[in-house]
Design a protein around this motif. Structure first.
Motif, mmCIF file in Angstrom:
data_model
loop_
_atom_site.group_PDB
_atom_site.id
_atom_site.type_symbol
_atom_site.label_atom_id
_atom_site.label_comp_id
_atom_site.label_asym_id
_atom_site.label_seq_id
_atom_site.Cartn_x
_atom_site.Cartn_y
_atom_site.Cartn_z
ATOM 1 N N THR A 65 7.119 4.695 -11.585
ATOM 2 C CA THR A 65 5.800 4.480 -11.180
ATOM 3 C C THR A 65 5.294 3.041 -11.279
ATOM 4 N N TYR A 66 4.697 2.581 -10.129
ATOM 5 C CA TYR A 66 4.226 1.200 -10.080
ATOM 6 C C TYR A 66 2.834 0.996 -9.915
ATOM 7 N N ASN A 67 2.245 0.106 -10.355
ATOM 8 C CA ASN A 67 0.713 -0.362 -9.937
ATOM 9 C C ASN A 67 0.839 -1.540 -8.708
ATOM 10 N N VAL A 68 0.218 -1.274 -7.739
ATOM 11 C CA VAL A 68 -0.224 -2.315 -6.793
ATOM 12 C C VAL A 68 -1.606 -2.668 -6.754
ATOM 13 N N LYS A 69 -1.797 -3.772 -7.240
ATOM 14 C CA LYS A 69 -3.003 -4.287 -6.917
ATOM 15 C C LYS A 69 -3.739 -4.854 -5.859
ATOM 16 N N ASP A 70 -4.999 -4.872 -5.545
ATOM 17 C CA ASP A 70 -5.876 -5.627 -4.377
ATOM 18 C C ASP A 70 -4.945 -5.583 -3.018
ATOM 19 N N VAL A 71 -4.956 -4.239 -2.499
ATOM 20 C CA VAL A 71 -4.139 -3.802 -1.528
ATOM 21 C C VAL A 71 -5.286 -3.995 -0.326
ATOM 22 N N SER A 72 -5.013 -4.525 0.620
ATOM 23 C CA SER A 72 -6.000 -4.654 1.891
ATOM 24 C C SER A 72 -5.845 -3.520 2.575
ATOM 25 N N PRO A 73 -7.039 -3.041 3.032
ATOM 26 C CA PRO A 73 -6.857 -1.558 3.998
ATOM 27 C C PRO A 73 -6.355 -2.107 5.315
ATOM 28 N N ASP A 74 -6.199 -3.195 5.561
ATOM 29 C CA ASP A 74 -5.708 -3.686 6.796
ATOM 30 C C ASP A 74 -4.027 -3.691 7.030
ATOM 31 N N MET A 75 -3.403 -3.561 5.713
ATOM 32 C CA MET A 75 -2.056 -3.655 5.597
ATOM 33 C C MET A 75 -1.585 -2.478 6.043
ATOM 34 N N SER A 76 -0.329 -2.310 6.704
ATOM 35 C CA SER A 76 0.477 -1.101 7.002
ATOM 36 C C SER A 76 0.980 -0.647 5.731
ATOM 37 N N PHE A 77 1.499 0.404 5.700
ATOM 38 C CA PHE A 77 2.244 0.934 4.475
ATOM 39 C C PHE A 77 3.113 0.252 3.907
ATOM 40 N N LEU A 78 4.222 -0.252 5.065
ATOM 41 C CA LEU A 78 5.309 -1.137 4.612
ATOM 42 C C LEU A 78 4.821 -2.389 4.312
ATOM 43 N N GLU A 79 3.859 -2.737 4.814
ATOM 44 C CA GLU A 79 3.479 -4.221 4.220
ATOM 45 C C GLU A 79 2.988 -4.012 2.836
ATOM 46 N N MET A 80 2.445 -2.947 2.443
ATOM 47 C CA MET A 80 2.082 -2.832 1.135
ATOM 48 C C MET A 80 3.391 -2.842 0.343
ATOM 49 N N MET A 136 -16.323 -4.390 8.317
ATOM 50 C CA MET A 136 -15.207 -5.226 8.392
ATOM 51 C C MET A 136 -14.647 -5.411 6.975
ATOM 52 N N GLU A 137 -15.630 -6.110 6.023
ATOM 53 C CA GLU A 137 -15.246 -6.515 4.668
ATOM 54 C C GLU A 137 -14.861 -5.473 3.874
ATOM 55 N N HIS A 138 -13.417 -5.519 3.502
ATOM 56 C CA HIS A 138 -13.010 -4.453 2.530
ATOM 57 C C HIS A 138 -12.673 -4.962 1.420
ATOM 58 N N LYS A 139 -12.789 -3.917 0.221
ATOM 59 C CA LYS A 139 -12.435 -4.515 -1.205
ATOM 60 C C LYS A 139 -11.044 -4.150 -1.163
ATOM 61 N N GLY A 140 -10.323 -4.775 -1.913
ATOM 62 C CA GLY A 140 -8.921 -4.621 -2.310
ATOM 63 C C GLY A 140 -8.693 -3.301 -2.953
ATOM 64 N N MET A 141 -7.621 -2.495 -2.696
ATOM 65 C CA MET A 141 -7.674 -1.142 -3.550
ATOM 66 C C MET A 141 -6.521 -1.364 -4.596
ATOM 67 N N ASN A 142 -6.751 -0.574 -5.689
ATOM 68 C CA ASN A 142 -5.521 -0.489 -6.664
ATOM 69 C C ASN A 142 -4.992 0.905 -6.415
ATOM 70 N N LEU A 143 -3.651 0.884 -6.465
ATOM 71 C CA LEU A 143 -2.864 2.079 -6.179
ATOM 72 C C LEU A 143 -1.858 2.199 -7.163
ATOM 73 N N THR A 144 -1.673 3.490 -7.571
ATOM 74 C CA THR A 144 -0.500 4.074 -8.279
ATOM 75 C C THR A 144 0.587 4.505 -7.367
ATOM 76 N N LEU A 145 1.978 3.899 -7.408
ATOM 77 C CA LEU A 145 2.858 4.553 -6.470
ATOM 78 C C LEU A 145 3.940 4.968 -7.366
ATOM 79 N N LYS A 146 4.490 6.382 -6.953
ATOM 80 C CA LYS A 146 5.381 7.031 -7.675
ATOM 81 C C LYS A 146 6.405 7.033 -6.485
ATOM 82 N N VAL A 147 7.574 6.362 -6.868
ATOM 83 C CA VAL A 147 8.583 6.084 -5.656
ATOM 84 C C VAL A 147 9.945 6.332 -6.377
#
Lengths: 660, 252, 236
Positions: B26-41, B1-12
């Motif tokens: 290029t953008y960096n997004v930090k602490d992304v919850s795995p429960d987020m939808s892609f659009l919520e990210m 259940m418990e997930h660590k937040g992810m750090n991602l690099t986005l090329k948009v």
């Protein structure tokens, strides 16, 4: 009682009103129809069906929607089905029963004549949709299939798997596109209506913003139809689409259209709970899940054990406990409130503690045993029973279980689902008369956008019915009553002072928003508004809470207008600007909803005032003082005047609902 | 259940408007919850951009429950991302790993010109429907719904074709930008039903004509569309449309 | 009819029909070639080839065959151009490898190589036999001692470079067919969910037949060369 409100209900026997009306309503001859222009805003079930039908009749129709295509309107997301008094199942259904169920389900706050008309035309809707090629579910004999829905005693719900709204909308959309192809209708997608233009007290057109170029456009019409859906997004989190908004209806309200019963919102009990602060919207799971699932919370407060580790005797099946007669099948409002009560008392489950369990374990076991005996397996193992049961459940609810797993990453066959109520539908809306005309002549409201036929609570599978009834079968007749008097008038000149002034006002509004250049995003304000509304004007309301909410909302309005930040420019696609315009209106609507909820000193349907409940915590209606539609008139900023339309029940005797 | 937040690099893909050339940012997004939808990210990223005074990324979305067909991102070379039978709004971040670089592009097709950033114009789909994707029955013309029994198998097959949400993933994922899956789904829905028979011939001829005029490419049966379709519309519909078209040509 | 031929579906139909016709020809070609294995010094093969050359029907079909190749190639070029134009801006990340077969996406490439091979092939066999008269029919060969087609084939396939080109081309042809054969039925509308597996299997079967069938010749002649076996007469 206001003299300004004339519902124009035809005289005569209830069953004869609509027939008589149709025979007597003024007609517009075909040659004149060609020179009459109608503006339709919104392309959902009500808008698309109205636009298509009016164009078929020969009117010149212009349709506006903010999405990239009319097919995206949120009617598309309705899952369960559409009611119609066809009585194909021979189980005793009739127009009268559908009428009665709708009035009773609405907790006696709907207009008899409108609801009866709705029940009458419901059968034609199914005929029309089938003729359009809507692929409804069928039996092996080739005839239409029905299911029961929302606790009614008859099977009158037509459906297309779990995608009924989609199929009905695509039917109406096809009919609309056909008229577009024929040149009878013109489509303006990615356009947001920004204002109604009034000339001599009548609606004569709209100001729309082309969302791609950012240009403001003036469009004239002899009548304007608002088919813009509900305003559930005032709560920020709801099952509505992200773009669903109140702007068109609200702008009409500010131009003189009364807003009916704004506080009547429906909270649906079976939604997937919020998973975190990032949450942007809520997803509904069909009500049909309550047919077999059992709802419970732990008996111990703050119990952190996994659901499977909590023994049977330590579980509280609170709906079965409180409502032994209906159990898990009590109406939506009752089920939602009961879940909230448990969570507020500290018995909630999941990470957020704002959820209850919907458990299929016993259904799986029951179906497994049935299936085993059907297969003639005399002494099946427990594993075998569970396997068979899972198969049965998969067949019945597989798509819903899959959806749940996709969103939550939990397997509902192994672990109980977590559910929590969410805002789903708004019964309130623009006040309309029997002809669906608002208090502004020439301005109509259809579907969820009007204050509707659902009273204080809507029954399952009735929203689709009402949207299509209004669009296909009501407005094409009733609009003649007004337009027949407009045939001498040419379409209003879009260069007239009124149009120019309205456009200027909109331009100034946008300019003002863009120039605030504050520090906080639109969503920031929207989320705060949503929280106030959910906490104080959601499932349970109190005088204190509502007064507090009104104060807070007014403060928030001020803060919004001084501190919102909208990046980019107004010339071109700018989703933040679009959101800002919508949230500005939600901020005003939220206040009115609280005012309405404060005014209504009773509990009825979706509106539950904590001061008005029985000792057991059940809703208490006050028919003697509140059997009216509250129609609010906008006077000036933060200033609304209440008008009342008394509801006269000639045929049905109101009674207190009881599900014990 | 418990997930660590992810750090991602986005090329948009960022493109101011239809005339702009556009480029990847290029953008960096930090602490992304795995429960987020892609659009919520994306919501989180946009909130970041607004707070730092940048213009947020424009993208199409509406219902966020996988049915309206409005969301449309091309994620790491895949229409609607890597999950089968899933729209972007229903794609969750648990499908990605901490440290991932994700490239997000708009649908690419001549018939779907970019309006801004990840938003494209799909009105060509509406035009195709307007040219024949309907049964010509004015309101009020219908007979009783049960006067016309339809075999369950036909009704079910028609429904499966009608489940198309018109998102355009088929076009986006096709190496030729062909709209065959979309058009054939609508042609099939009506070809399978008795209600659709009266206009059967004209329907397919007109819809294919409009499809061709819109600038979509030709189908070469690679099958990508079926794999990427969030509603898993079958390639068999394309065969059916080919058949319908041949028959219609022979008739007219 | 022009409306049909210029429509996307019409063009595809032309591709499918010309492709299927070429498939038929391949079968016929394979059938003739099998005569090379008879160990009769190429007699049956030469006779079969000879009789075909002198059949009016075959001569007509031959014209159609050339037309089919031209149409198939021309249409392929046109469609590829159109398909490329349909996406003026390409993707930065292309994930089609995860959603479709490489060969289904690269029919033009495989087709081009095959076309190149056909030209070489025609230059090696068709031109000397039918144009320059360098290669002669069986009767004439008996009379003049000229080179027969069988001898010419044996010579060519004994050349390792030619054999490798031949093998690669046949392999690509097999993959080209594996997509093209079933694709043709899809395009002609002779397909549904039930039959698609059948067509796919038939397609694999056909591709294997053509691949193994034609591939057997260079391998056979090369092997024969290395072990000193007279491939045409089955003599050591």
């Amino acid at each position: 009682m206001s003299s300004k409100l004339n519902a124009k209900i035809p005289a005569g026997e209830l069953e004869q009103k609509w027939t008589k009306y149709r025979s007597e309503v003024a007609l517009v001859n075909p040659a004149n129809k060609r020179s009459l222009e109608i503006i339709v805003v919104g392309s959902g079930l009500a808008g698309a069906s109205a636009a298509a039908t009016l164009a078929e009749l020969g009117y010149k129709v212009k349709v506006f929607c903010f999405q990239d295509s009319p097919r995206r309107a949120h009617s598309i997301a309705a899952q369960g089905g559409i009611n119609a008094a066809k009585n194909y199942q021979n189980d005793g259904d009739s127009v009268w029963r559908l009428f009665y169920d709708t009035i009773k389900g609405g907790d006696y706050r709907a207009r008899e004549a409108n609801v009866h008309r709705l029940a009458e035309v419901s059968t034609s809707i199914i005929d029309q949709c089938v003729a359009q090629g809507v692929p409804f579910a069928r039996e092996y004999g080739g005839l239409l299939s029905n299911r029961s829905f929302g606790g009614t005693q008859v099977q009158r719900t037509f459906y297309a798997a779990g995608q009924t709204g989609q199929q009905l909308l695509l039917g109406a959309y096809s009919a609309l596109e056909r008229q577009v192809g024929l040149g009878n209708a013109q489509m303006y997608s990615r356009h947001e209506m920004m204002d109604v233009v009034m000339i001599d007290g009548k609606a004569k057109g709209i100001i729309a913003r082309n969302m791609v170029t950012g240009e403001l456009e003036r469009h004239s019409g002899h009548a304007v139809l608002l088919c813009t859906g509900g305003y559930g997004n005032v709560f920020f989190l709801s099952t509505n689409a992200m773009g669903s908004n109140v702007t068109a209806a609200w702008k009409a309200h500010k131009r003189g259209a009364y807003f009916g019963n704004p506080c009547f919102t429906q909270i649906h009990p079976t939604c997937i709970p919020v998973s975190g602060d990032h949450q942007s919207k809520l997803t509904l799971m069909s009500e049909s899940l309550r047919n077999d699932g059992r709802i419970w919370v732990p008996k111990k407060q703050g119990d952190t054990r996994k659901p499977n580790e909590i023994p049977e005797e330590e579980r509280d099946y609170f709906l079965e406990r409180r409502y032994p007669a209906f159990g898990n099948l009590v109406p939506r409002d009752v089920a939602s409130r009961a879940a909230k009560e448990r969570c507020d008392a500290g018995y909630g489950v999941g990470a957020s503690k704002m959820a209850v369990y919907l458990d299929y374990a016993s259904a799986i076991e029951r179906y497994g045993k049935q299936q085993a005996s059907k297969l003639g397996e005399s002494n099946p193992t427990h594993e075998r029973i569970i396997q068979l049961g899972k198969d049965v459940v998969k067949e019945k609810y597989g798509n819903l279980f899959d959806m749940y797993e996709k969103i939550t990453d939990e397997n509902p066959y192994e672990m109980p689902m977590r559910i929590y109520p969410a805002v789903h539908y708004t019964m309130g809306g623009l006040w309309v008369d029997y002809e669906l005309m608002t208090t502004i002549p020439g301005l109509y409201a259809l579907g969820e956008a009007n204050f509707s036929d659902h009273g204080a609570n809507r029954l399952g599978a009735s929203a689709l019915m009402q949207g299509l009834a209004d669009g296909y079968f009501v407005i094409p007749y009733t609009i003649g009553s007004y337009l027949s008097s407009q045939i001498r008038d040419k379409a209003a000149d879009i260069n007239s002072p009124e149009f120019m002034a309205a456009e200027k006002e909109t331009a100034e509004l946008i300019n003002k928003l863009m120039n605030i250049k504050g520090t906080k995003s639109v969503d920031h304000f929207h989320k705060r508004l949503g929280k106030i509304m959910w906490d104080k004007c959601g499932m349970a309301r109190s005088k204190e809470g509502l007064q507090w909410a009104i104060d807070e909302i007014r403060k928030l309005q001020k803060e919004f207008w001084s501190d919102v930040r909208i990046p980019g420019t107004a010339s071109g696609l700018n989703p933040e600007l679009e959101k800002a315009c919508r949230v500005a209106d939600f901020l005003e609507l939220g206040e009115l909803m609280c005012l309405d909820a404060l005014n209504r000193e009773e509990s009825c349907g979706g509106h539950f005032r904590e001061e008005h409940q029985t000792e057991e915590g059940e809703a208490m209606r006050h028919d003697d003082t509140y059997m009216y539609v509250a129609a609010w008139e906008y006077k000036s900023t933060n200033n609304y005047e209440l008008h009342k339309e008394e509801l006269k029940y000639e045929r049905i005797k109101p009674s207190q609902r009881n599900y014990k | 259940m418990e997930h660590k937040g992810m750090n991602l690099t986005l090329k948009v893909w960022r493109q101011q408007n239809a005339n702009d050339k556009g480029k990847f940012v290029t953008y960096n997004v930090k602490d992304v919850s795995p429960d987020m939808s892609f659009l919520e990210m994306f919501d989180v990223l946009n909130e970041q951009l607004i707070n730092t005074g940048d213009e947020p990324i424009a993208f199409d979305h509406d219902c966020r429950e996988g049915i309206c067909g409005m969301c449309s991102m091309y994620i790491n070379g895949r229409a609607h991302g890597p999950m089968k039978g899933t729209t972007t709004c229903q794609l969750h971040m648990r499908s990605f790993k901490d440290g991932d670089t994700i490239t997000v592009e708009p649908w690419r097709a001549k018939a779907f010109p970019v309006i801004k950033d990840l938003v494209v114009d799909r009105t060509s789909f509406d035009k195709i429907i307007a040219s024949g994707g309907f049964v010509s029955v004015n309101t009020g013309n219908a007979q009783d719904a049960n006067a016309l029994p339809i075999p369950k198998d036909d009704a079910d097959a028609s429904f499966e074709a009608a489940a198309c949400i018109g998102c355009g993933a088929c076009v986006a994922s096709c190496k030729n930008s062909s709209a065959m899956l979309f058009v054939s789904a609508k042609v099939s829905q009506f070809a399978l039903l008795p209600q659709g028979q009266a206009e059967r011939t004209d329907r397919v001829l007109n819809m294919v004509k409009t499809m061709d005029e819109a600038g979509f490419g030709n189908c070469t049966n690679t099958g990508s569309c079926e794999v990427e379709c969030p509603k898993e519309i079958s390639l068999a519909n394309i065969a059916r449309m080919n058949r319908e078209y041949l028959m219609a040509t022979l008739k007219k | 009819m022009t409306k049909f031929l210029t429509s996307s579906l019409g063009k595809k139909t032309v591709m499918a029909l010309s492709g299927l016709f070429l498939c038929l020809f391949l079968l016929e070609h394979l059938y003739t070639n099998v005569h090379l294995f008879f160990g009769d010094g190429g007699k049956e093969f030469n006779e079969a080839s000879h009789s075909m050359v002198h059949s009016i029907l075959i001569r007509i079909i031959e014209v159609v065959l050339f037309l089919a190749i031209v149409v198939h190639v021309a249409q392929a070029l046109l469609l590829t151009k159109e398909n490329s134009d349909a996406r003026p801006v390409k993707y930065a990340v292309d994930g089609t490898s995860k959603t479709s077969d490489w060969f289904s996406r690269n029919m033009l490439l495989t087709g081009s190589i095959i076309f190149f091979f056909i030209v070489v092939h025609l230059y090696n066999f068709f031109v000397p036999y039918r144009v320059t008269g360098h290669v002669v029919g069986p009767e004439e060969a008996m009379a003049t001692g000229g080179e027969t087609l069988a001898m010419e084939v044996a010579e060519a396939l004994s050349n390792p470079i030619y054999a490798i080109i031949y093998l690669i081309s046949v392999l690509l042809l097999a993959f080209h067919l594996n997509h093209g054969f079933q694709s043709a039925f899809q395009t002609l509308g002779i397909n549904n969910q039930k039959y698609s597996k059948v067509w796919k299997m038939a397609s694999v079967g056909f591709a294997v037949l053509i691949g193994v069938g034609f591939g057997a010749f260079p391998i056979f002649f090369q092997l024969a060369k290395y072990i000193g076996f007279d491939a045409l007469n089955w003599n050591m």
